[in-house]
Structures are given as C-alpha cells and as structure tokens.
Design an enzyme around this catalytic site. Sequence first.
Site, PDB file in Angstrom:
ATOM      1  CG  ASP A 116      -0.228   0.024   2.579  1.00 16.54           C
ATOM      2  OD1 ASP A 116       1.037  -0.031   2.455  1.00 16.54           O
ATOM      3  OD2 ASP A 116      -0.868   0.068   3.568  1.00 16.54           O
TER       4      ASP A 116
ATOM      5  CD  GLU B 158       0.544   2.224   5.963  1.00 16.08           C
ATOM      6  OE1 GLU B 158       1.122   1.272   6.671  1.00 16.08           O
ATOM      7  OE2 GLU B 158      -0.407   2.732   6.051  1.00 16.08           O
TER       8      GLU B 158
ATOM      9  CD  GLN C  37       6.674  24.760   3.936  1.00 13.98           C
ATOM     10  OE1 GLN C  37       5.699  24.939   4.663  1.00 13.98           O
ATOM     11  NE2 GLN C  37       6.856  24.167   2.921  1.00 13.98           N
TER      12      GLN C  37
ATOM     13  CE  LYS D  96      17.061  41.842  -4.809  1.00 11.56           C
ATOM     14  NZ  LYS D  96      15.698  41.170  -4.525  1.00 11.56           N
TER      15      LYS D  96
ATOM     16  CG  ASP E 243      22.353  32.114  -2.432  1.00 12.58           C
ATOM     17  OD1 ASP E 243      22.364  32.150  -1.183  1.00 12.58           O
ATOM     18  OD2 ASP E 243      21.474  32.592  -3.008  1.00 12.58           O
TER      19      ASP E 243
ATOM     20  CB  SER F 262      15.097  27.074  -6.501  1.00  8.57           C
ATOM     21  OG  SER F 262      13.715  26.433  -7.017  1.00  8.57           O
TER      22      SER F 262
ATOM     23  N   GLY G 264      17.439  32.009 -11.376  1.00  6.62           N
ATOM     24  CA  GLY G 264      17.177  33.475 -11.878  1.00  6.62           C
ATOM     25  C   GLY G 264      18.024  34.452 -11.192  1.00  6.62           C
TER      26      GLY G 264
END
EC number: 2.7.6.1
Length: 285
Positions: free
Chosen positions: A34, A36, A92, A185, A211, A215, A218
Amino acid sequence: MKVLFVIGSGAKHLEEEISRHGNLINVEIKKFPDGEKYVRVLERGKEAIVIQSTYHPQDENLIEALLLGDALSEAGFKKLKIVIPYLAYSRQDRVTKEGEPISVRAIMKMLGLYYDELYVFDIHNPKTLEHFPGIAKNIYPAEAIANYFKDKLGEGLILAPDKGALERAKRVAEVLGLEYSHFEKERISPTEVRMKPVDVDVNGKNVLIVDDIISTGGTMIKAANILRELGAKEIFVVATHGVFAEGAIERVSKAVNELAVTNTIPTEVSKISIVDYIVKLGEKE
C-alpha cells in the site's frame, strides 16, 4: 573505534564514500504494497549516526527518518544522532498568513522524539534549530567549497547574491584569503531594480558567487550577467543545495564558466563532497 552509520534512502548516494570511513549498520528498508514504509534494524549497538537527506520525496524521507529512530531505539541503541544534509521544510520558518504552521518547527519537534543530536548543512535560517529539543548544529562546508575553487579563482573575489548570504561569502573568502562582498538592489526607476556589487571592483577578476540554495537560478543568472557587463573575467557559481527546477542547471551553466553544488542532494553538478564533515562527527565518539 569506528562509528556505526545508518544510511537512509535519501542518502544512498553517500553510502559508498561513507562506508570507507565507518561501519554501516545493516538495515532493511522497503515498502508495503500500500506504499507505507517498512524499516528493520538487523544489528545491535549502543550509539549510531543516521544519515538521511530529505529532498524529494520529502515527506517519505522524513517518515523514514522517524521510523529509523524508533527502530534503533527498539534495537537497544541508547544514543542517536541524525545528519540531515538537506532539511525539507526549512524555508517554511515563519507564519506569513494567519492559520499557517511554522513547518520547520513541527519537523524539529518530531525528530526530537528519537534523536539526541541533529546536524544539518547550511540551513536556511540557523535560528530554527532552536526548535530542536536536543543538541542541534548547522554545518557550513566553507572549506570544501574553498578547496574545490582555490585553483580556479586565483586572486579573485567572493560575492554573495544579497546581504543575507554575506556570511557564507565571508567564510569561503577567509579560507582562501580573498576579498568578499555582496550584491545590493538599487532602484533606478519606479519599475526597474538593478543589482550591483558593493564596494568592489570586479573588472578583470575571477568571481565566485556563493549561496545556500539554487532553485530556478534566476538570481544567479542576473548576477552573472551584471558581472560580465562590469568586466569580470571568469564567473563561477556555487551553492550548498542544488534544488534545481526543471532546466535550471542548463540555464545557469550557460551564463557562467562553471556551476557546482555539494552532494547534499545528488545532481549532475554535485561536485563537492560533504562526507568528511559527517565522518568527523563519528570521530568524536
């Protein structure tokens, strides 16, 4: 004595290199029909270091880390450390909209149920480690990055893409004995913002942009284009974690002389190893 290492599914790409430095505990990891996870520890001992990165599939790898901790405890291990080269949910780290969780806090608390010590590599916000109930440390692989690029840079300089990443640039620069700075900036019109390096002359110099995570790439591409305009010689880009969006490796590679990341996550440009840092944790046993 050699430390006992447990290699999770998210760290299989490190297994061969780690096996040369320590004993690997034999574990069985598979899935039930299943979907798991099933985990079984096939050896006994007192102390162990689990190595489990939590890149995609993040949730699956996190659950496995918890199951490994529980299985080791059941097998009689009394002291457990976990090394998570890339910690999912680490970005997060705050509530931005009412009703949201602080996801990284939840992850830290769960890991603390089983592990006495937590080691991560270049976490997005080191202060989030305070949520872990035991000993928690952030490892920044400045020496490994510096050693990889030392013969490529010459009398170059190290740049961070923004002020928040300046400490990373500083630490690599200090190992190499080179100048360092960051981009800032500058608003040049109501609708246009331009990046520029602060208080350094890049003309005719090799430059390494440092850095934590790449991701989309850009920001790195924009920074590299600006450096070209300012007369930089060769441009190198490095990050600890290569969380590459589709096509990002190709786009960044076209914009610079070389792109490299560490092997916290396996990618085609993971040229810098973090294994020495992990092995040193075992030598403290």
